[in-house]
Design a protein around this motif. Structure first.
Motif, PDB file in Angstrom:
ATOM      1  N   THR A  13     -33.710 -66.643  50.567  1.00 39.05           N
ATOM      2  CA  THR A  13     -33.885 -66.868  49.129  1.00 39.05           C
ATOM      3  C   THR A  13     -33.624 -65.628  48.285  1.00 39.05           C
ATOM      4  OG1 THR A  13     -35.481 -68.570  49.684  1.00 39.05           O
ATOM      5  CG2 THR A  13     -35.620 -67.729  47.465  1.00 39.05           C
ATOM      6  N   ILE A  14     -33.722 -64.445  48.892  1.00 40.86           N
ATOM      7  CA  ILE A  14     -33.708 -63.203  48.115  1.00 40.86           C
ATOM      8  C   ILE A  14     -32.523 -62.313  48.501  1.00 40.86           C
ATOM      9  CG2 ILE A  14     -34.976 -60.996  47.900  1.00 40.86           C
ATOM     10  CD1 ILE A  14     -36.145 -63.163  46.188  1.00 40.86           C
ATOM     11  N   GLU A  15     -31.908 -61.704  47.493  1.00 40.15           N
ATOM     12  CA  GLU A  15     -30.875 -60.697  47.765  1.00 40.15           C
ATOM     13  C   GLU A  15     -31.121 -59.471  46.896  1.00 40.15           C
ATOM     14  OE1 GLU A  15     -27.053 -62.347  46.698  1.00 40.15           O
ATOM     15  OE2 GLU A  15     -27.642 -62.675  44.625  1.00 40.15           O
ATOM     16  N   ALA A  16     -30.599 -58.346  47.365  1.00 45.56           N
ATOM     17  CA  ALA A  16     -30.700 -57.128  46.556  1.00 45.56           C
ATOM     18  C   ALA A  16     -29.757 -57.262  45.371  1.00 45.56           C
ATOM     19  CB  ALA A  16     -30.323 -55.917  47.401  1.00 45.56           C
ATOM     20  N   ASN A  17     -30.201 -56.796  44.239  1.00 43.42           N
ATOM     21  CA  ASN A  17     -29.364 -56.802  43.031  1.00 43.42           C
ATOM     22  C   ASN A  17     -28.094 -56.009  43.274  1.00 43.42           C
ATOM     23  OD1 ASN A  17     -29.775 -58.118  40.697  1.00 43.42           O
ATOM     24  ND2 ASN A  17     -30.859 -56.463  39.662  1.00 43.42           N
ATOM     25  N   GLY A  18     -26.953 -56.596  42.936  1.00 41.30           N
ATOM     26  CA  GLY A  18     -25.696 -55.880  43.163  1.00 41.30           C
ATOM     27  C   GLY A  18     -25.240 -55.943  44.608  1.00 41.30           C
ATOM     28  N   GLY A  19     -25.873 -56.815  45.415  1.00 42.21           N
ATOM     29  CA  GLY A  19     -25.476 -56.971  46.818  1.00 42.21           C
ATOM     30  C   GLY A  19     -25.646 -55.666  47.591  1.00 42.21           C
ATOM     31  N   GLY A  20     -24.853 -55.518  48.670  1.00 43.59           N
ATOM     32  CA  GLY A  20     -24.958 -54.308  49.497  1.00 43.59           C
ATOM     33  C   GLY A  20     -24.690 -53.036  48.697  1.00 43.59           C
ATOM     34  N   PRO A  21     -23.604 -53.011  47.893  1.00 45.13           N
ATOM     35  CA  PRO A  21     -23.353 -51.791  47.114  1.00 45.13           C
ATOM     36  C   PRO A  21     -24.525 -51.455  46.184  1.00 45.13           C
ATOM     37  CG  PRO A  21     -21.395 -53.178  47.150  1.00 45.13           C
ATOM     38  CD  PRO A  21     -22.490 -53.974  47.789  1.00 45.13           C
ATOM     39  N   GLY A  22     -25.146 -52.487  45.602  1.00 44.30           N
ATOM     40  CA  GLY A  22     -26.298 -52.257  44.713  1.00 44.30           C
ATOM     41  C   GLY A  22     -27.481 -51.683  45.480  1.00 44.30           C
ATOM     42  N   LEU A  23     -27.674 -52.199  46.690  1.00 40.99           N
ATOM     43  CA  LEU A  23     -28.774 -51.713  47.535  1.00 40.99           C
ATOM     44  C   LEU A  23     -28.556 -50.242  47.893  1.00 40.99           C
ATOM     45  CD1 LEU A  23     -31.297 -52.247  49.282  1.00 40.99           C
ATOM     46  CD2 LEU A  23     -29.794 -53.188  51.051  1.00 40.99           C
ATOM     47  N   VAL A  24     -27.333 -49.909  48.292  1.00 37.99           N
ATOM     48  CA  VAL A  24     -27.013 -48.520  48.658  1.00 37.99           C
ATOM     49  C   VAL A  24     -27.221 -47.606  47.444  1.00 37.99           C
ATOM     50  CG1 VAL A  24     -25.129 -46.959  49.338  1.00 37.99           C
ATOM     51  CG2 VAL A  24     -25.417 -49.165  50.503  1.00 37.99           C
ATOM     52  N   GLU A  25     -26.712 -48.047  46.317  1.00 42.57           N
ATOM     53  CA  GLU A  25     -26.841 -47.276  45.073  1.00 42.57           C
ATOM     54  C   GLU A  25     -28.320 -46.991  44.774  1.00 42.57           C
ATOM     55  OE1 GLU A  25     -23.797 -46.790  43.764  1.00 42.57           O
ATOM     56  OE2 GLU A  25     -24.647 -45.446  42.249  1.00 42.57           O
ATOM     57  N   ALA A  26     -29.150 -48.032  44.869  1.00 46.22           N
ATOM     58  CA  ALA A  26     -30.577 -47.881  44.554  1.00 46.22           C
ATOM     59  C   ALA A  26     -31.254 -46.923  45.534  1.00 46.22           C
ATOM     60  CB  ALA A  26     -31.261 -49.250  44.581  1.00 46.22           C
ATOM     61  N   GLU A  27     -30.944 -47.065  46.825  1.00 48.94           N
ATOM     62  CA  GLU A  27     -31.600 -46.207  47.825  1.00 48.94           C
ATOM     63  C   GLU A  27     -31.131 -44.756  47.709  1.00 48.94           C
ATOM     64  OE1 GLU A  27     -32.641 -49.617  51.179  1.00 48.94           O
ATOM     65  OE2 GLU A  27     -30.795 -48.482  51.410  1.00 48.94           O
ATOM     66  N   MET A  28     -29.850 -44.564  47.443  1.00 47.99           N
ATOM     67  CA  MET A  28     -29.340 -43.200  47.291  1.00 47.99           C
ATOM     68  C   MET A  28     -29.919 -42.550  46.033  1.00 47.99           C
ATOM     69  SD  MET A  28     -27.681 -42.382  49.807  1.00 47.99           S
ATOM     70  CE  MET A  28     -26.750 -42.958  51.194  1.00 47.99           C
ATOM     71  N   GLY A  29     -30.052 -43.366  44.982  1.00 48.86           N
ATOM     72  CA  GLY A  29     -30.651 -42.856  43.741  1.00 48.86           C
ATOM     73  C   GLY A  29     -32.078 -42.398  43.992  1.00 48.86           C
ATOM     74  N   ALA A  30     -32.829 -43.206  44.735  1.00 51.66           N
ATOM     75  CA  ALA A  30     -34.214 -42.848  45.048  1.00 51.66           C
ATOM     76  C   ALA A  30     -34.261 -41.570  45.875  1.00 51.66           C
ATOM     77  CB  ALA A  30     -34.881 -43.993  45.814  1.00 51.66           C
ATOM     78  N   ALA A  31     -33.340 -41.458  46.835  1.00 51.84           N
ATOM     79  CA  ALA A  31     -33.312 -40.265  47.690  1.00 51.84           C
ATOM     80  C   ALA A  31     -33.073 -39.011  46.840  1.00 51.84           C
ATOM     81  CB  ALA A  31     -32.224 -40.410  48.747  1.00 51.84           C
ATOM     82  N   GLU A  32     -32.146 -39.130  45.901  1.00 53.34           N
ATOM     83  CA  GLU A  32     -31.831 -37.980  45.047  1.00 53.34           C
ATOM     84  C   GLU A  32     -33.054 -37.602  44.201  1.00 53.34           C
ATOM     85  OE1 GLU A  32     -28.015 -38.479  43.201  1.00 53.34           O
ATOM     86  OE2 GLU A  32     -28.436 -36.823  41.840  1.00 53.34           O
ATOM     87  N   ARG A  33     -33.682 -38.636  43.609  1.00 54.37           N
ATOM     88  CA  ARG A  33     -34.866 -38.365  42.760  1.00 54.37           C
ATOM     89  C   ARG A  33     -35.973 -37.696  43.555  1.00 54.37           C
ATOM     90  NH1 ARG A  33     -33.676 -43.410  40.918  1.00 54.37           N
ATOM     91  NH2 ARG A  33     -35.253 -44.422  42.199  1.00 54.37           N
ATOM     92  N   GLU A  34     -36.089 -38.106  44.832  1.00 51.49           N
ATOM     93  CA  GLU A  34     -37.223 -37.632  45.619  1.00 51.49           C
ATOM     94  C   GLU A  34     -36.912 -36.374  46.426  1.00 51.49           C
ATOM     95  OE1 GLU A  34     -39.523 -40.645  47.472  1.00 51.49           O
ATOM     96  OE2 GLU A  34     -39.200 -42.062  45.827  1.00 51.49           O
ATOM     97  N   GLY A  35     -35.731 -35.823  46.226  1.00 56.25           N
ATOM     98  CA  GLY A  35     -35.426 -34.543  46.864  1.00 56.25           C
ATOM     99  C   GLY A  35     -35.103 -34.642  48.350  1.00 56.25           C
ATOM    100  N   ILE A  36     -34.515 -35.757  48.739  1.00 58.75           N
ATOM    101  CA  ILE A  36     -34.066 -35.903  50.133  1.00 58.75           C
ATOM    102  C   ILE A  36     -32.638 -35.365  50.220  1.00 58.75           C
ATOM    103  CG2 ILE A  36     -33.405 -37.597  51.891  1.00 58.75           C
ATOM    104  CD1 ILE A  36     -35.727 -39.361  50.748  1.00 58.75           C
TER     105      ILE A  36
END
Ligand SMILES: Cc1cc2nc3c(=O)[nH]c(=O)nc-3n(C[C@H](O)[C@H](O)[C@H](O)COP(=O)(O)OP(=O)(O)OC[C@H]3O[C@@H](n4cnc5c(N)ncnc54)[C@H](O)[C@@H]3O)c2cc1C
Length: 493
Positions: free
Chosen positions: A148-171
């Motif tokens: 029933t559920i998908e990440a917004n923007g599909g796979g590319p959206g998921l990658v974008e969101a996770e990479m953005g979080a990593a950058e914000r959090e200093g990973i």
């Protein structure tokens, strides 16, 4: 410990690796992610997905917790149904022919909703899959198949969101950095040897999380473990998942586990390139076969296209296509069902022939025996139980009777022009065999003991999938065990 380059090193920056990195970082742990691909090709297989995630929910309120952006009218006009722990567990058991590891599956199922909520806190956004997993019935959208559920923007959206979080959090994420081997002594794993920019160096850490994907992009391993003919399959996703993570762990005595001769493989455009193309994403897949029929080079049908909902058959039918003469098939539809075909049938890069009669179609279908095909169609059309109504939202029992290979649901006669035939071959998604882990994502050695400092998550974990796979379980498994692996690695002192 003063000379450590990082506390936790994560190998692979797909969904599993990034969930591990984000979880490890939560206690202020220093985290370094090594990613073999250059930045423009980042995201591994995750970037190729539609972002569909299988998750437990008990009501529309659980959906709202994941998608608070839904309006009241959207909620009112949608029947989400329920997908509870028992259904998810039962799907995993049934689909894998009761082979899946019950301990790992219990974690996957019971942590799924909580993990997706946690991903939201990191900036990942979700949507109901209205386009692909719901049909409009009596003015309301009705979801089917437990997905029933998908990440917004599909796979590319998921990658974008996770990479953005990593950058914000200093990973720290290092691209073009290929982990080659684990640094290890009697006390366990202390880092990795890595090749970056043509130079090899050692990076030392308290713990390493392996999240480098399966071995589907390694033609030699495919042939060795999946069997003859698998070298001829096309790879649906990243070219970088060649089994490195699995090999590195086996080299230091890790235990292999799971269905090493099994893989997720689907019907995929016959003329698709050797590896996935991020511009096309999952568009080469052809998943609407339940509404039509499939024939091989002899013009013969070879599977029950309507055995179950698409979610529960697509991942095993790639193997069946690979087994056919010259490793290809055609999917055939008529005008009655053309409106049901998914978006992927309308992309520019599609191999399709069209005709106004079956005879004309038969001659246009390259490498197919026309007489064999016409004989199949005649017998098939005569065998359809037209007295049973067609209903795409349930297993409708509208079937054929008396054929060598019957179609047991959604059997429509193929007799209304124009006709369309799509050429497909086998596209491999990911391999099922991998490493043996505990429910805390620790990698076990061949004696059944955890290897100190070594954790694993994602595609390279064995024991979850055998023979087949319920759609949307791969990303969820990566998220659930990624989060656990990251927390376990960070807790190591
Ligand atoms: C076309 C397609 C559609 C799909 N659709 C869905 C879907 O809708 N829903 C779903 O649940 N699943 C789907 N899947 C499956 C899903 O992609 C995987 O289950 C999931 O993405 C795996 O995540 P992962 O992090 O384990 O692997 P990946 O996302 O592949 O990440 C592994 C990473 O490791 C890197 N790597 C490899 N070797 C090394 C090394 N030596 N050193 C450093 N880095 C290395 C790779 O470059 C890669 O970036 C789909 C797959 C494909 C190909």
């Amino acid at each position: 410990m003063a000379d450590l380059d990082s506390d936790v090193i994560v190998v692979g920056a797909g969904n599993a690796g990034m969930c591990a990195a984000l979880a490890a970082r939560e206690n202020g742990t220093r985290v370094t992610v090594l990613e073999r691909a250059p930045e423009p090709e980042r995201g591994g297989n995750t970037a190729f997905t539609a972002g569909a995630m299988r998750v437990v929910y008990h009501s529309a309120d659980d959906i709202l917790a994941l998608v608070p952006e839904l309006s009241e009218s959207q909620v009112n006009e949608t029947d989400f149904g329920v997908y509870d722990e028992a259904q998810f567990f039962e799907d995993m058991a049934r689909i894998t022919e009761y082979r899946c590891d019950p301990h790992l599956v219990e974690v996957l199922v019971t942590r799924s909703l909580d993990t997706l909520k946690w991903m939201r806190t990191k900036g990942v956004r979700f949507m109901p899959i209205y386009g692909r997993q719901a049909f409009k019935v009596g003015g309301r959208f009705k979801f089917w198949g437990g997905l029933t559920i998908e990440a917004n923007g599909g796979g590319p959206g998921l990658v974008e969101a996770e990479m953005g979080a990593a950058e914000r959090e200093g990973i720290e994420v290092l691209y073009g950095a290929r982990a080659l081997e684990l640094l290890c002594d009697d006390d366990g794993v202390h880092g990795v040897r890595v090749r970056e920019g043509g130079r090899t160096s050692e990076l030392r850490s308290r713990a390493v999380v392996l999240a480098a994907g399966g071995f589907q992009s390694n033609a030699e391993w495919r042939t060795r473990y999946l069997g003859p003919g698998w070298d001829l399959a096309k790879v649906r996703g990243t070219r970088f998942n060649t089994g490195d993570g699995i090999r590195m762990a086996l080299d230091i005595g890790a235990s292999s586990y799971g269905n090493w001769s099994g893989a997720h493989a689907v019907g995929w455009d016959r003329n698709a390139p050797e590896f996935g193309d991020l511009r096309v994403g999952d568009g080469f897949q052809k998943h609407s076969y339940p509404w039509g029929i499939m024939v091989n080079a002899e013009g013969k049908r070879f599977v029950d296209e309507g055995a179950d909902f698409r979610n529960y058959t697509y991942a095993k039918y790639g193997r069946r296509i690979l087994e056919q003469p010259s490793q290809f098939a055609y999917q055939v539809f008529d005008a009655k069902v053309a409106h049901l075909l998914r978006d992927e049938y309308r992309i520019r890069e599609v191999t399709v022939v069209k005709a106004d009669t079956l005879e004309e179609l038969a001659h246009k279908m390259e490498d197919v025996d026309p007489q064999g095909f016409l004989k199949t169609m005649k017998a098939y059309n005569a065998a359809v139980r037209t007295d049973v109504p067609f209903d795409a939202t349930v297993k409708d029992g509208r079937r054929t009777e008396g054929l060598e290979v019957d179609k047991t649901n959604w059997a429509n006669t193929v007799d209304e022009p124009p006709f369309e035939a799509y050429a497909i071959t086998c596209g491999i998604t990911f391999t099922f065999g991998g490493l043996r882990i505990t429910t805390d994502a620790e990698v076990l050695d061949v004696d059944g003991e955890p290897i100190p400092g070594l954790f694993a998550c994602g595609e390279l974990v064995g024991g979850l999938f055998y023979f087949n796979y319920p759609g949307g379980a791969g990303l969820t498994a990566g998220s659930v065990f990624g989060r656990i692996a990251g927390s376990s690695a960070a807790a190591l002192r």
